[in-house]
Design a protein around this motif. Sequence first.
Motif, PDB file in Angstrom:
ATOM      1  N   TRP A  36       0.859  -1.180   0.000  1.00 21.75           N
ATOM      2  CA  TRP A  36       0.000   0.000   0.000  1.00 21.75           C
ATOM      3  C   TRP A  36       0.891   1.225   0.000  1.00 21.75           C
ATOM      4  CZ3 TRP A  36      -5.024   0.845  -0.797  1.00 21.75           C
ATOM      5  CH2 TRP A  36      -5.877  -0.265  -0.771  1.00 21.75           C
ATOM      6  N   SER A  48      -4.666   6.303  -1.084  1.00 21.48           N
ATOM      7  CA  SER A  48      -3.627   5.270  -1.133  1.00 21.48           C
ATOM      8  C   SER A  48      -3.815   4.394  -2.364  1.00 21.48           C
ATOM      9  CB  SER A  48      -3.698   4.415   0.132  1.00 21.48           C
ATOM     10  OG  SER A  48      -3.467   5.214   1.272  1.00 21.48           O
ATOM     11  N   TYR A  50      -2.716   0.628  -4.371  1.00 17.87           N
ATOM     12  CA  TYR A  50      -2.215  -0.733  -4.169  1.00 17.87           C
ATOM     13  C   TYR A  50      -2.123  -1.418  -5.524  1.00 17.87           C
ATOM     14  CZ  TYR A  50      -1.761  -5.438  -2.203  1.00 17.87           C
ATOM     15  OH  TYR A  50      -1.307  -6.686  -1.859  1.00 17.87           O
ATOM     16  N   LYS A  62      -6.412   0.815   2.980  1.00 21.76           N
ATOM     17  CA  LYS A  62      -6.161  -0.615   3.177  1.00 21.76           C
ATOM     18  C   LYS A  62      -7.364  -1.252   3.872  1.00 21.76           C
ATOM     19  CE  LYS A  62      -2.630  -3.713   4.940  1.00 21.76           C
ATOM     20  NZ  LYS A  62      -1.319  -3.788   5.605  1.00 21.76           N
TER      21      LYS A  62
END
Length: 126
Positions: A36, A48, A50, A62
């Motif tokens: 992440w 964020s 990923y 997350k």
Amino acid sequence: MRTNFILILLVCSALLNSCTNEDTSPDPTSQITNKWWCAKAGTGTISSQYFKADGTWEQGSKGGRFNDTGKWALSANKKKIVISNVLDNNKKSKTGWEYDIETFSETSLKMNWSAFGVIMDLEVCK
């Protein structure tokens, strides 16, 4: 003899030129996947990111329930991340997702989301 010498020079020159045309762009895949990435302190409020090794992508937080999802792949020259099949948290499709990779390392990732004029200066989430 002079003809042979000129011919050898031409062949060597052609060989050297063919070596310099190869793309030597480093492949960021191993350094950016399965982590992440969060905005560095003081650089904004970008969600964020990923990038999973299997080619799936997520944006949000997350384990977040309201994250955007999709697929990611590197461009042929390994300088862009192209996001496709993007669905937001309401399952609405989005387009125009390409990130220009400016710099990357094991702990830092800087990208330009040029379609929206956003610089994403990220670090591995803590």
